[in-house]
Design an enzyme around this catalytic site. Sequence first.
Site, short mmCIF file in Angstrom:
data_model
loop_
_atom_site.label_atom_id
_atom_site.label_comp_id
_atom_site.label_asym_id
_atom_site.label_seq_id
_atom_site.Cartn_x
_atom_site.Cartn_y
_atom_site.Cartn_z
N ARG A 1 -26.43 3.84 13.09
CA ARG A 1 -25.26 3.49 12.26
C ARG A 1 -25.41 2.08 11.68
O ARG A 1 -24.75 1.73 10.71
CB ARG A 1 -23.99 3.61 13.13
N GLY B 1 -19.72 -3.15 20.84
CA GLY B 1 -19.61 -3.35 22.28
C GLY B 1 -18.19 -3.72 22.64
O GLY B 1 -17.26 -3.42 21.89
N GLU C 1 -17.67 -3.93 15.93
CA GLU C 1 -17.08 -2.66 16.36
C GLU C 1 -16.79 -2.80 17.84
O GLU C 1 -17.71 -2.74 18.67
CB GLU C 1 -18.04 -1.49 16.11
N CYS D 1 -15.56 4.66 22.62
CA CYS D 1 -14.55 3.70 22.15
C CYS D 1 -13.39 4.44 21.53
O CYS D 1 -12.26 3.96 21.49
CB CYS D 1 -15.17 2.75 21.14
N SER E 1 -15.38 10.67 13.95
CA SER E 1 -16.72 10.18 13.61
C SER E 1 -17.38 11.02 12.52
O SER E 1 -17.46 12.24 12.64
CB SER E 1 -17.61 10.19 14.86
P1 NAD Z 1 -20.90 -4.80 26.22
O1 NAD Z 1 -20.04 -5.62 25.33
O2 NAD Z 1 -20.96 -5.15 27.65
O3 NAD Z 1 -22.41 -4.82 25.69
C1 NAD Z 1 -22.72 -4.49 24.37
C2 NAD Z 1 -24.02 -5.15 23.99
O4 NAD Z 1 -23.85 -6.56 24.02
C3 NAD Z 1 -25.20 -4.86 24.91
O5 NAD Z 1 -26.36 -4.72 24.12
C4 NAD Z 1 -25.28 -6.09 25.78
O6 NAD Z 1 -26.57 -6.36 26.26
C5 NAD Z 1 -24.86 -7.16 24.79
N1 NAD Z 1 -24.32 -8.38 25.40
C6 NAD Z 1 -23.61 -8.49 26.55
N2 NAD Z 1 -23.27 -9.77 26.74
C7 NAD Z 1 -23.76 -10.49 25.70
C8 NAD Z 1 -23.73 -11.86 25.34
N3 NAD Z 1 -23.09 -12.77 26.07
N4 NAD Z 1 -24.34 -12.23 24.19
C9 NAD Z 1 -24.96 -11.31 23.42
N5 NAD Z 1 -25.03 -10.01 23.71
C10 NAD Z 1 -24.43 -9.59 24.84
O7 NAD Z 1 -20.43 -3.29 25.98
P2 NAD Z 1 -20.98 -1.97 26.70
O8 NAD Z 1 -20.46 -1.95 28.08
O9 NAD Z 1 -22.44 -1.82 26.48
O10 NAD Z 1 -20.27 -0.84 25.81
C11 NAD Z 1 -18.99 -0.41 26.02
C12 NAD Z 1 -18.04 -1.08 25.04
O11 NAD Z 1 -18.47 -0.84 23.70
C13 NAD Z 1 -16.64 -0.53 25.11
O12 NAD Z 1 -15.72 -1.59 25.05
C14 NAD Z 1 -16.54 0.34 23.87
O13 NAD Z 1 -15.23 0.54 23.41
C15 NAD Z 1 -17.35 -0.42 22.92
N6 NAD Z 1 -17.79 0.44 21.81
C16 NAD Z 1 -17.21 0.29 20.59
C17 NAD Z 1 -17.58 1.12 19.54
C18 NAD Z 1 -16.95 0.98 18.19
O14 NAD Z 1 -17.51 1.52 17.24
N7 NAD Z 1 -15.84 0.28 18.03
C19 NAD Z 1 -18.55 2.11 19.74
C20 NAD Z 1 -19.12 2.25 21.00
C21 NAD Z 1 -18.73 1.39 22.03
#
Ligand code: NAD
Length: 494
Positions: free
Chosen positions: A176, A245, A267, A301, A458
């Site tokens: 995406r 994330g 996102e 999400c 989606s």
């Molecule tokens: P996360 O925020 O813990 O991690 C996401 C990514 O960020 C990973 O690649 C991780 O390694 C990286 N990361 C973590 N800490 C970081 C830092 N300090 N600096 C830079 N990068 C860092 O999220 P997760 O647990 O992997 O995923 C779940 C979350 O993602 C949920 O909150 C979900 O809602 C969200 N999500 C949102 C969408 C959307 O399109 N809005 C889609 C999928 C997931």
Amino acid sequence: MKAINHYQLPDSAAGLARAIPTDLLIGDRWREGTERQRIDVINPSTGEPLASVADATVKDGLQSIDAAAQAAAGWAATAPRKRAELLRACFERMVANSDWLAQLISLENGKALADAKGEVLYAAEFFRWYAEEAVRLEGEISVSPSGANRIVVMYQPIGVSLLITPWNFPAAMATRKIAPALAAGCTCILKPAEETPLTAYAVAQIMLEAGIPPGVVNVITTSEPAAVVKAMMHDGRIRKLSFTGSTEVGRLLLHEAADTVVNCSMELGGNAPFLVLDDANIADAVAGAMIAKMRNGGEACTAANRFYVQRGVYEEFTKQLVAKMGAVKLGEGSSPDTGCGALINRAAVTKIEQLVADAVGKGARVLLGGTAPSRRGFFYPPTVLADVPAGAEILKQEIFGPVATLVPFDSVDEAIALANDTEYGLVAYVYTSDLKTGLRVSERLDSGMIALNRGLVSDAAAPFGGVKQSGLGREGSHHGIREFTEAKYIAVEW
Ligand code: NAD
């Protein structure tokens, strides 16, 4: 290009043997990290290590920027038609390889094979859609109000893009971002979640096989995302951060981006309300609820987090939902009859146990599930909680698991107020038989996306994204490619 280390995907009945590179992809080489450390990848269905991947240091992160920066001018100058054809080849190759890719996703993420297969096809759609968009990046021309000159606007590639993705859709969240970035003429560095890196390397391998030139897509995995990403953001050559994330990490990255004024698309998390009005078709609403709640085992999400059901249909909706949720088989993702796979890790199980205990302690009734099974791996069963009280934490936080929380309401105004009572605003679901009511309610919900009489939003052709603390910017559709461009304005006199 040969990788040094591989993960050999086990040969299965479908003949899926495949060697996935497990080293960093930087420029024209697969290579180990400079410190030669490895990150273990755990199979959530067993709790056992599956493979290990290279662990990038700050130095590797900066070298990945070198590679993307070196390839940038050549890729930006590549004819849009050529970029489109390469993206189309990625789509075709991904679809042709969808069986083993699904198997891989299921192994490292834990999700049911059917969900993984659905994800691969959804992920591939971004290549197809942006192959079509690459040749349609139109500009604008107008006469200035004074009549003195013409205003010409063209959309140019924004530059080297850093793409950070989560573990819940390891293929789709990557494509995406990669597909619109490449369509716009940007080179990129993908930093996938450390929990699910194998899918990212497999997608990159497929892209190279499809003919994407070296350096256009780079992939680095690291056990220290904070340090590595911080150094990359401060390097000065990253012009775009596209992050998917949690809201918590998104906020941190927006702070990082401020120092070098990096353009950001975010996102982030969600807390989706699912509204069922008295006039809804209950069978349809339950079918939609099953998709909105149980797709990906609730680890989405977009997952319905809070079911608000009007009093007149509350009992019937609850009864039918419990029956459907109760019929979902919990099991290892790779078993063909599994409907709900493992959660990503032990912490995810513990978090859900705490949220359920808090809700029950405050008066919620457990109608189904509610207790984690004692077996290997990270499992939580499909669960339904009724009459969840307003103060319960589970209504405020992303559950990220197969737990449905039900709350009755009396008036539509009350339902809208409850739905909007959150810092998030990604998606909301509405079920009603009256289209006028449905559209009016949709307008009043603080949400980037509304699913009206549907359990799924989606779509590569639609603008995906949130309002409030669910994010900034949109992915998918023609909006998604714009996120990887800058508008250049030329004042012309002729
Ligand atoms: P996360 O925020 O813990 O991690 C996401 C990514 O960020 C990973 O690649 C991780 O390694 C990286 N990361 C973590 N800490 C970081 C830092 N300090 N600096 C830079 N990068 C860092 O999220 P997760 O647990 O992997 O995923 C779940 C979350 O993602 C949920 O909150 C979900 O809602 C969200 N999500 C949102 C969408 C959307 O399109 N809005 C889609 C999928 C997931």
